[in-house]
Design a protein around this motif. Structure first.
Motif, PDB file in Angstrom:
ATOM      1  N   LEU A   1    -102.352  -3.861  25.000  1.00  0.00           N
ATOM      2  CA  LEU A   1    -101.941  -5.264  25.109  1.00  0.00           C
ATOM      3  C   LEU A   1    -101.878  -5.708  26.568  1.00  0.00           C
ATOM      4  CD1 LEU A   1     -99.113  -5.118  22.420  1.00  0.00           C
ATOM      5  CD2 LEU A   1    -101.497  -5.868  22.118  1.00  0.00           C
TER       6      LEU A   1
ATOM      7  N   GLY B   1     -98.445  -1.870  27.608  1.00  0.00           N
ATOM      8  CA  GLY B   1     -98.084  -2.405  26.296  1.00  0.00           C
ATOM      9  C   GLY B   1     -99.131  -1.966  25.304  1.00  0.00           C
TER      10      GLY B   1
ATOM     11  N   ARG C   1    -100.322  -1.554  21.000  1.00  0.00           N
ATOM     12  CA  ARG C   1    -100.140  -1.684  19.557  1.00  0.00           C
ATOM     13  C   ARG C   1    -100.554  -0.334  18.995  1.00  0.00           C
ATOM     14  NH1 ARG C   1    -102.685  -6.154  18.499  1.00  0.00           N
ATOM     15  NH2 ARG C   1    -100.766  -7.356  18.592  1.00  0.00           N
TER      16      ARG C   1
ATOM     17  N   GLU D   1     -95.556  -2.452  18.070  1.00  0.00           N
ATOM     18  CA  GLU D   1     -95.900  -2.793  19.447  1.00  0.00           C
ATOM     19  C   GLU D   1     -94.833  -2.208  20.355  1.00  0.00           C
ATOM     20  OE1 GLU D   1     -96.505  -7.039  19.584  1.00  0.00           O
ATOM     21  OE2 GLU D   1     -98.525  -6.809  18.775  1.00  0.00           O
TER      22      GLU D   1
ATOM     23  N   LEU E   1     -91.529  -3.331  22.140  1.00  0.00           N
ATOM     24  CA  LEU E   1     -91.992  -4.518  22.858  1.00  0.00           C
ATOM     25  C   LEU E   1     -91.213  -5.718  22.347  1.00  0.00           C
ATOM     26  CD1 LEU E   1     -94.021  -5.977  24.753  1.00  0.00           C
ATOM     27  CD2 LEU E   1     -95.507  -6.202  22.765  1.00  0.00           C
TER      28      LEU E   1
ATOM     29  N   PRO F   1     -91.542  -9.506  22.415  1.00  0.00           N
ATOM     30  CA  PRO F   1     -92.488 -10.555  22.791  1.00  0.00           C
ATOM     31  C   PRO F   1     -91.787 -11.852  23.185  1.00  0.00           C
ATOM     32  CG  PRO F   1     -92.383 -10.373  20.416  1.00  0.00           C
ATOM     33  CD  PRO F   1     -91.492  -9.287  20.978  1.00  0.00           C
TER      34      PRO F   1
END
Length: 140
Positions: free
Chosen positions: A21, A32, A34, A40, A95, A97
């Motif tokens: 990511l 980052g 996935r 994530e 993660l 977001p």
């Protein structure tokens, strides 16, 4: 670098990376990912320091107390292999977001003070976690 982290993610997170990511490097390497199972995560690789275990425990306890910080998932654990991250230790966290930088506004000091007070309330006592010493050089 993601290739180097693949086996680590499989071992410590139970799933290899499926997609990168983002990737940044400064004081540590931050990636980052996935994972193949859909989660994530943010994986951080850096040189070993004894204080990392204490830092991660503080973050874990603050997350449990409801402070809005990423949930620690694994580490600090060494990274095996031969690439540029060889010999570093790795941590992983969920993660989170989104989010934005607070724009300049008249009530910004009060908002920052409230966040600081909330973090102080959520933080464990230094006596209850592994040592956070020595302070990193940039914190001098």
């Amino acid at each position: 670098m993601v290739g180097e982290l693949s086996a680590w993610c499989g071992k410590w997170l139970g799933s290899p990376p499926a997609q990168t990511l983002f990737e940044r490097a400064h004081l540590s390497t931050v990636v980052g990912l996935r994972l193949a199972d859909g989660r994530e995560v943010v994986v951080k690789a850096r040189p070993f320091e004894h204080r990392l275990a204490g830092c991660l425990e503080v973050q874990r306890r603050m997350h449990r107390a409801g402070f809005p910080c990423p949930k620690p998932l694994a580490g600090p654990e060494p990274l095996d292999g031969q690439g540029p991250l060889r010999g570093q230790v790795v941590t992983a966290e969920a993660l989170v977001p989104g989010g934005t930088v607070l724009p300049p506004r008249p009530d910004a000091p009060e908002l920052f003070a409230a966040a600081l007070a909330r973090s102080a309330t959520a933080a464990p006592s230094a006596a209850d976690v592994p040592s956070l010493a020595p302070a990193p050089p940039w914190n001098g």
